[in-house]
Scaffold this active site. Structure first.
Site, short mmCIF file in Angstrom:
data_model
loop_
_atom_site.label_atom_id
_atom_site.label_comp_id
_atom_site.label_asym_id
_atom_site.label_seq_id
_atom_site.Cartn_x
_atom_site.Cartn_y
_atom_site.Cartn_z
CE LYS A 105 -3.13 -1.93 -2.94
NZ LYS A 105 -4.08 -1.34 -3.88
NE ARG A 119 -5.50 6.92 1.46
CZ ARG A 119 -4.28 6.54 1.82
NH1 ARG A 119 -3.47 6.02 0.91
NH2 ARG A 119 -3.85 6.69 3.05
NE ARG A 136 5.43 5.37 -2.65
CZ ARG A 136 4.23 5.06 -3.13
NH1 ARG A 136 3.65 3.93 -2.81
NH2 ARG A 136 3.61 5.86 -3.96
#
Ligand code: AMP
Length: 587
Positions: free
Chosen positions: A252, A257, A419
């Site tokens: 990660k 992003r 999500r």
């Protein structure tokens, strides 16, 4: 279609804070609209002219709006300003002025939705010499032909103060009921929205061509896809259990992003919030042109600040130096970056979003010609907690935040805009719940005293309840802010003040100032506790109890990359509470 139909609906929406009533009002409005203006109504109702990614914003300065109002109503500027001072609501001022208008218009033209939209569009796109005069004239023209009620909403729209609280999900639901045959159609419509991020486009398709056409909508370049998001868990055992014993673990990276869209030589970069951020990363566009072998692609990567001499990754904050209008060449030199690509969504006409992760990943490897600046996220298939922990430690040692663990199942599609449990994040700070960070939305504030007089002393913060599409308060925070932060936060919030609690905010605590939920801050909490005052995850753990974060402290990180809907959810906070309990019982 007459604009008054919209103004009437806005009046009704304003009078309710209930989401279901809001949907009913929207459904009626859609049904009473002519087909060709439904998309316009969708945009206007959210205070927009286009989807966000186009980057054209409604919005004129209050000063200019006042000038137009003076011209249209004949009321003196000093009176307008006094009314504004008294009410604090420029919409209400416009309504009052037009009700008392000194000069009547003899040749007034009907105010149609089309005319309103075209005028606002013209105003939004005009810049340079003479722009101010032109905007004032166009807006004064609209106001001259408006009724007091229409003027109220026109004024709020152009000054960016409409704030009806109509969220994307509310519009989607209303569209499903009005044109899709009922609430069941929402899934199809939502999927279409998630892959093109343009509610107006989806509504036009639905109204003109029907639900089947919406179902067939495909991903396309330069239409940003709403990002897939990760759930979180705090132990490798739980993660593997969720995935049935095996998953793909990926580093990660701690950066920004970026969704890259390329067609031939044209490259556009979208942020996590789908803003066009190409101008911040001219070096990325060059890299993509040189090293991506396909004509058309859409892929996602984390853009990370790096030290070119050592190859080390640098903190996320360094990327903030790229957020500037001028001097970007110097910032490119001074703050170099690397891209770590982690997903491939579209290649040369092929929509990959419904393919499993392994297929997307294989395509990805074939399309990129890697070098030190363009890399693929480090990954490993792991099948036991020891392996996962080992890879986790490796990622931390490499300067990453932890892992994103991903499902390898054949259902592991790219879930645009949601999500889910196909991706689970595992960060170091989750290991100790007492030092966890959360991203919370500012919904209210309390006036400061002493050194903080004239600014805010503490902020009321909320988590996002995804199921109900509301923001539920979870803590009051006044710690961790430097003097500069105090000034900055105050300035930022001035654009978002609302006269009373926002329709999408749930709070028992009475703030002294309320805001529309917009600004997201990273908060370090000591502990999650049951609370009789805060409404986060109310009733989910115990009847009549919500959850609160104790000893909150601002970390200094403004999460400008997150929209309020990307904030930590109430459900996640409830999970953190449960995990804490587990730790207590096992230790
Ligand atoms: P968070 O911002 O804490 O919700 O974590 C999710 C974010 O991690 C994503 O939005 C990405 O920006 C970032 N990220 C970093 N590395 C990866 C990866 N390998 N796969 C997916 N997301 C990643």
């Amino acid at each position: 279609m007459d604009y008054v139909v919209i103004a009437d609906a806005y009046g009704k929406m304003e009078a309710t804070s209930k989401r279901l009533e809001m949907i009913d009002i929207l459904v009626d409005l859609f049904r009473n609209s002519s087909k060709d203006v439904v998309s316009i109504i969708v945009y206007l109702t959210q205070g927009k002219l286009y989807p966000d990614f186009v980057g054209v914003e409604i919005g004129i300065a209050e000063k200019l709006a006042v000038k137009a109002l003076v011209r249209a109503s004949g009321v003196r500027e000093s009176e307008v300003l006094a009314d504004l001072q008294r009410t604090g609501d420029i919409g209400q001022v416009a309504e009052i002025c037009l009700a008392n208008r000194k000069q009547s218009t003899f040749f007034s033209k009907a105010l149609t939705v089309e005319r309103v939209y075209e005028s606002l569009d013209k105003m939004a796109k005009t810049s340079g010499v003479g722009a101010v005069d032109m905007k004032t004239a166009v807006f004064a023209g609209l106001l001259s032909d408006a009724s007091p009620k229409e003027a109220k909403y026109l004024m709020r729209t152009v000054t960016g103060n409409l704030r009806l609280g109509v969220a994307d999900m509310t519009v989607l639901e209303a569209l499903a009921v009005a044109f899709g045959g009922g609430r069941e159609a929402r899934g199809v419509i939502e999927r279409a929205y998630n892959i093109c991020s343009d509610l107006g486009r989806v509504s036009t398709l639905l109204v003109l061509e029907g639900l089947d056409a919406v179902r067939l909508l495909q991903v396309g370049v330069f239409e940003p896809i709403r990002p897939m998001l990760a759930e979180r868990l705090s132990s490798s055992e739980e993660i593997l259990e969720k995935f049935g014993g095996k998953c793909l673990a990926e580093y990660k990276y701690d950066g920004e992003r970026i969704q890259v869209h390329k067609q031939g030589d044209r490259v556009v970069l979208y942020s996590r919030r789908l803003e066009n951020i190409s101008s911040q990363y001219p070096d990325v566009a060059v890299l993509i042109r040189e090293r991506v072998g396909a004509y058309e692609v859409i892929f996602e990567a984390e853009c990370v600040a790096v030290d070119l001499e050592t190859g080390d990754m640098r903190p996320f904050q360094e990327l903030m130096h790229r957020r500037r209008k001028y001097g970007i060449e110097a910032a490119v030199e001074q703050y170099p970056i690397s891209l770590y690509v982690f997903d491939m969504l579209f290649v040369d006409g092929r929509d990959l979003t419904c393919e499993p992760l392994t297929v997307r990943r294989a395509v990805l490897e074939g399309v990129l010609e890697r070098n030190s600046q363009l890399q693929i996220a480090s990954q490993k298939v792991v099948g036991c907690p020891k392996e996962l922990e080992g890879f986790f430690e490796e990622s931390i040692a490499g300067g990453c935040e932890g892992l994103i663990c991903k499902s390898l199942a054949k259902e592991s599609v790219y879930q645009a805009g949601s999500r889910g449990w196909l991706w689970i994040k595992y960060k170091r700070d989750y290991k100790s719940e007492m030092t966890d960070t959360v991203d919370l939305v500012i919904v209210g504030a309390f006036h400061g005293r002493g050194k903080r007089a004239g600014a805010y002393g503490a902020l009321l913060l909320a988590a996002y309840n995804r199921e109900r599409d509301v923001f539920e308060t979870v803590t009051k925070c006044g710690t961790g802010f430097t003097d500069k932060d105090i000034g900055d936060v105050y300035a930022i919030l001035q654009n978002h003040v609302v006269p009373r609690k926002h329709a999408r905010v749930l709070s028992m605590m009475e703030a002294e100032v309320w805001f529309e939920p917009c600004v997201v801050l990273e908060i370090l909490g000591a502990e999650v506790t049951l609370s009789p005052i805060h409404l986060c995850a109310i009733d989910s753990i115990r009847k009549d109890s919500g959850l609160a974060i104790r000893f909150p402290r601002f970390t200094g990180k403004y999460r400008t990359d997150k929209s309020p809907q990307d904030a930590t959810t109430s459900k996640e906070i409830a999970e953190m509470y449960q995990n804490q309990l587990k730790q207590i019982t096992t230790s």
